[in-house]
Design a protein around this motif. Structure first.
Motif, mmCIF file in Angstrom:
data_model
loop_
_atom_site.group_PDB
_atom_site.id
_atom_site.type_symbol
_atom_site.label_atom_id
_atom_site.label_comp_id
_atom_site.label_asym_id
_atom_site.label_seq_id
_atom_site.Cartn_x
_atom_site.Cartn_y
_atom_site.Cartn_z
ATOM 1 N N ILE A 273 -18.026 4.262 -29.262
ATOM 2 C CA ILE A 273 -18.828 3.267 -28.484
ATOM 3 C C ILE A 273 -18.238 1.904 -28.682
ATOM 4 C CG2 ILE A 273 -21.269 2.365 -28.288
ATOM 5 C CD1 ILE A 273 -22.430 4.776 -29.282
ATOM 6 N N SER A 274 -17.952 1.272 -27.431
ATOM 7 C CA SER A 274 -17.305 -0.111 -27.523
ATOM 8 C C SER A 274 -18.294 -1.142 -28.531
ATOM 9 C CB SER A 274 -17.191 -0.720 -26.171
ATOM 10 O OG SER A 274 -18.451 -0.995 -25.743
ATOM 11 N N HIS A 275 -17.548 -2.091 -28.928
ATOM 12 C CA HIS A 275 -18.067 -3.199 -29.680
ATOM 13 C C HIS A 275 -19.133 -4.053 -28.948
ATOM 14 C CE1 HIS A 275 -15.501 -2.125 -33.035
ATOM 15 N NE2 HIS A 275 -14.338 -2.279 -32.284
ATOM 16 N N SER A 276 -18.681 -4.004 -27.691
ATOM 17 C CA SER A 276 -19.856 -4.912 -26.745
ATOM 18 C C SER A 276 -21.113 -4.146 -26.450
ATOM 19 C CB SER A 276 -19.212 -5.141 -25.388
ATOM 20 O OG SER A 276 -18.877 -4.102 -24.763
ATOM 21 N N THR A 277 -20.976 -2.412 -26.370
ATOM 22 C CA THR A 277 -22.104 -2.107 -26.378
ATOM 23 C C THR A 277 -22.894 -1.644 -27.657
ATOM 24 O OG1 THR A 277 -21.222 -0.641 -24.412
ATOM 25 C CG2 THR A 277 -23.043 0.489 -25.863
ATOM 26 N N MET A 278 -22.242 -1.638 -28.702
ATOM 27 C CA MET A 278 -22.905 -1.484 -30.051
ATOM 28 C C MET A 278 -23.785 -2.917 -30.312
ATOM 29 S SD MET A 278 -22.384 1.099 -31.997
ATOM 30 C CE MET A 278 -22.927 0.578 -33.239
ATOM 31 N N ASP A 279 -22.922 -3.929 -29.772
ATOM 32 C CA ASP A 279 -23.956 -5.143 -29.965
ATOM 33 C C ASP A 279 -25.207 -5.226 -29.093
ATOM 34 O OD1 ASP A 279 -24.043 -7.988 -31.082
ATOM 35 O OD2 ASP A 279 -24.099 -8.724 -28.924
ATOM 36 N N GLN B 9 -34.428 5.939 -39.168
ATOM 37 C CA GLN B 9 -34.261 7.344 -38.558
ATOM 38 C C GLN B 9 -34.343 7.099 -36.972
ATOM 39 O OE1 GLN B 9 -37.358 9.397 -40.566
ATOM 40 N NE2 GLN B 9 -36.158 9.405 -42.561
ATOM 41 N N ILE B 10 -35.160 6.405 -36.567
ATOM 42 C CA ILE B 10 -35.502 6.071 -35.322
ATOM 43 C C ILE B 10 -34.250 5.484 -34.665
ATOM 44 C CG2 ILE B 10 -36.924 4.963 -33.514
ATOM 45 C CD1 ILE B 10 -39.186 5.313 -35.192
ATOM 46 N N ALA B 11 -33.732 4.736 -35.039
ATOM 47 C CA ALA B 11 -32.538 3.848 -34.737
ATOM 48 C C ALA B 11 -31.500 4.821 -34.598
ATOM 49 C CB ALA B 11 -32.109 2.648 -35.555
ATOM 50 N N ALA B 12 -31.253 5.792 -35.662
ATOM 51 C CA ALA B 12 -30.314 6.794 -35.744
ATOM 52 C C ALA B 12 -30.136 7.639 -34.509
ATOM 53 C CB ALA B 12 -30.360 7.399 -37.048
ATOM 54 N N MET B 13 -31.564 7.758 -34.181
ATOM 55 C CA MET B 13 -31.721 8.953 -32.931
ATOM 56 C C MET B 13 -31.271 8.226 -31.844
ATOM 57 S SD MET B 13 -35.212 10.891 -33.649
ATOM 58 C CE MET B 13 -35.392 11.819 -35.161
ATOM 59 N N ILE B 14 -31.435 6.834 -31.464
ATOM 60 C CA ILE B 14 -31.024 6.232 -30.363
ATOM 61 C C ILE B 14 -29.492 6.055 -30.415
ATOM 62 C CG2 ILE B 14 -30.896 3.809 -29.310
ATOM 63 C CD1 ILE B 14 -33.788 3.329 -30.494
ATOM 64 N N TYR B 15 -28.903 5.878 -31.586
ATOM 65 C CA TYR B 15 -27.421 5.835 -31.763
ATOM 66 C C TYR B 15 -26.640 7.033 -31.377
ATOM 67 C CZ TYR B 15 -22.816 5.449 -33.848
ATOM 68 O OH TYR B 15 -21.672 5.509 -34.264
ATOM 69 N N VAL C 182 -11.750 5.707 -43.500
ATOM 70 C CA VAL C 182 -12.710 4.618 -43.448
ATOM 71 C C VAL C 182 -13.952 4.765 -42.576
ATOM 72 C CG1 VAL C 182 -12.744 1.886 -43.396
ATOM 73 C CG2 VAL C 182 -10.698 2.922 -43.937
ATOM 74 N N THR C 183 -14.853 4.646 -43.206
ATOM 75 C CA THR C 183 -16.071 4.887 -42.546
ATOM 76 C C THR C 183 -17.170 3.886 -42.828
ATOM 77 O OG1 THR C 183 -15.693 7.409 -42.345
ATOM 78 C CG2 THR C 183 -18.081 6.630 -41.951
ATOM 79 N N GLU C 184 -17.627 3.217 -41.865
ATOM 80 C CA GLU C 184 -18.576 2.306 -42.031
ATOM 81 C C GLU C 184 -20.043 3.035 -41.977
ATOM 82 O OE1 GLU C 184 -20.842 -1.544 -39.635
ATOM 83 O OE2 GLU C 184 -19.620 -0.091 -38.544
ATOM 84 N N VAL C 185 -20.856 2.909 -42.777
ATOM 85 C CA VAL C 185 -22.197 3.162 -42.846
ATOM 86 C C VAL C 185 -23.127 1.870 -42.643
ATOM 87 C CG1 VAL C 185 -23.869 4.586 -44.516
ATOM 88 C CG2 VAL C 185 -21.526 4.800 -44.765
ATOM 89 N N PHE C 186 -24.045 2.171 -41.455
ATOM 90 C CA PHE C 186 -24.782 1.071 -41.167
ATOM 91 C C PHE C 186 -26.332 1.412 -40.554
ATOM 92 C CE2 PHE C 186 -23.415 3.013 -37.460
ATOM 93 C CZ PHE C 186 -24.092 2.633 -36.316
ATOM 94 N N SER C 187 -27.071 0.604 -40.248
ATOM 95 C CA SER C 187 -28.326 0.915 -39.452
ATOM 96 C C SER C 187 -28.230 -0.233 -38.182
ATOM 97 C CB SER C 187 -29.459 0.867 -40.400
ATOM 98 O OG SER C 187 -30.468 1.011 -39.557
ATOM 99 N N LEU C 188 -28.856 0.317 -36.918
ATOM 100 C CA LEU C 188 -28.960 -0.605 -36.059
ATOM 101 C C LEU C 188 -30.031 -1.580 -36.305
ATOM 102 C CD1 LEU C 188 -28.793 1.569 -33.103
ATOM 103 C CD2 LEU C 188 -27.053 -0.089 -33.302
ATOM 104 N N THR C 189 -30.857 -1.396 -37.495
ATOM 105 C CA THR C 189 -32.021 -2.272 -37.744
ATOM 106 C C THR C 189 -31.396 -3.431 -38.466
ATOM 107 O OG1 THR C 189 -32.571 -0.990 -39.651
ATOM 108 C CG2 THR C 189 -33.861 -0.468 -37.552
ATOM 109 N N CYS C 190 -30.339 -3.404 -38.894
ATOM 110 C CA CYS C 190 -29.897 -4.255 -39.906
ATOM 111 C C CYS C 190 -29.204 -5.387 -39.246
ATOM 112 C CB CYS C 190 -28.850 -3.500 -40.890
ATOM 113 S SG CYS C 190 -27.952 -4.525 -41.903
ATOM 114 N N GLY C 191 -29.569 -6.395 -39.820
ATOM 115 C CA GLY C 191 -28.747 -7.901 -39.230
ATOM 116 C C GLY C 191 -27.555 -8.196 -39.542
ATOM 117 N N HIS C 192 -27.180 -7.801 -40.926
ATOM 118 C CA HIS C 192 -25.923 -8.102 -41.521
ATOM 119 C C HIS C 192 -25.037 -7.125 -40.839
ATOM 120 C CE1 HIS C 192 -27.565 -10.801 -43.965
ATOM 121 N NE2 HIS C 192 -28.014 -10.163 -45.139
ATOM 122 N N CYS C 193 -25.637 -5.746 -40.469
ATOM 123 C CA CYS C 193 -24.312 -4.699 -39.884
ATOM 124 C C CYS C 193 -24.031 -5.334 -38.484
ATOM 125 C CB CYS C 193 -25.273 -3.493 -39.654
ATOM 126 S SG CYS C 193 -25.797 -2.451 -41.205
#
Length: 209
Positions: free
Chosen positions: A107-113, A90-96, A49-60
């Protein structure tokens, strides 16, 4: 290519499941083309099970709060892939992936947030203020920030970025958040009413022949 954010109900995502499983109706069998679709080409080297997401996405970011619940409901540790389908992603992916390559554990859920919050400041604060917020997240975890990594670290980050880019292209991922199951199926998150229904579809696909 632009990000197509699914228009599912945030109320449903942010409201706990009050109905006990023993009192609720039996879940219906998910349908291909509605709750999920088969990928045109299978993907390898992914968690079941793999989540596909973006740090730019509010729903994510909203979904992130419910990942522990999904992991418990599916008995799976959910992997993550950051999409790369436009410049901001792409910029957000490099940060991640700068964070991922420096962390020995998921990475912890708190750090992800915190990462979601910093990346999604764009347009609300100055570039310098956003940069400071991103650096703060990395400093609090004793990581080098994306602005400080050396050549070797940059190579490691770009290797992870390339893997994610290959998955984004091969899987034809054009909307987030979503989940890839057994490298073969993509969950249509927007077709679900709540987290439990997403879990039901994931469990169905995990056991699908």
């Amino acid at each position: 290519m632009t990000i197509n954010f699914p228009k599912f109900s945030l109320i449903a995502l942010l409201t706990p499941l009050f109905i006990l499983a023993g009192c609720s109706e039996e879940p219906t069998t998910p349908s291909a083309g509605k709750e999920y679709q088969q990928l045109a080409e299978p993907l390898s080297n992914l968690a079941p099970v793999t989540e596909v997401f973006s740090l730019t996405c509010g729903h994510c970011r909203s979904i992130e709060a419910f990942i522990p619940e999904l992991e418990q409901a599916t008995n799976q540790e959910i992997g993550k892939v950051h999409v790369t389908f436009n410049e901001s992603a792409q910029i957000a992916a490099m940060i991640y992936y700068t964070a991922v390559m420096q962390s020995d554990t998921p990475i912890s859920h708190s750090t992800m947030d915190e990462l979601f919050a910093a990346v999604q400041m764009m347009g609300q604060v100055t570039q310098e203020e956003q940069k400071a917020a991103i650096e703060s997240v990395f400093e609090s975890n004793s990581w080098a920030s994306p602005y400080q990594i050396d050549d070797q670290q940059q190579s490691e980050m770009l290797a992870l970025f390339q893997e994610a880019d290959d998955i984004s292209i091969k899987g034809r991922i054009n909307s987030v958040p979503t989940f890839i199951i057994n490298g073969q199926y993509q969950v249509n998150v927007s077709a679900h009413e709540d987290i439990q229904s997403i879990a039901n579809t994931i469990n169905y696909l995990l056991n699908k022949e």
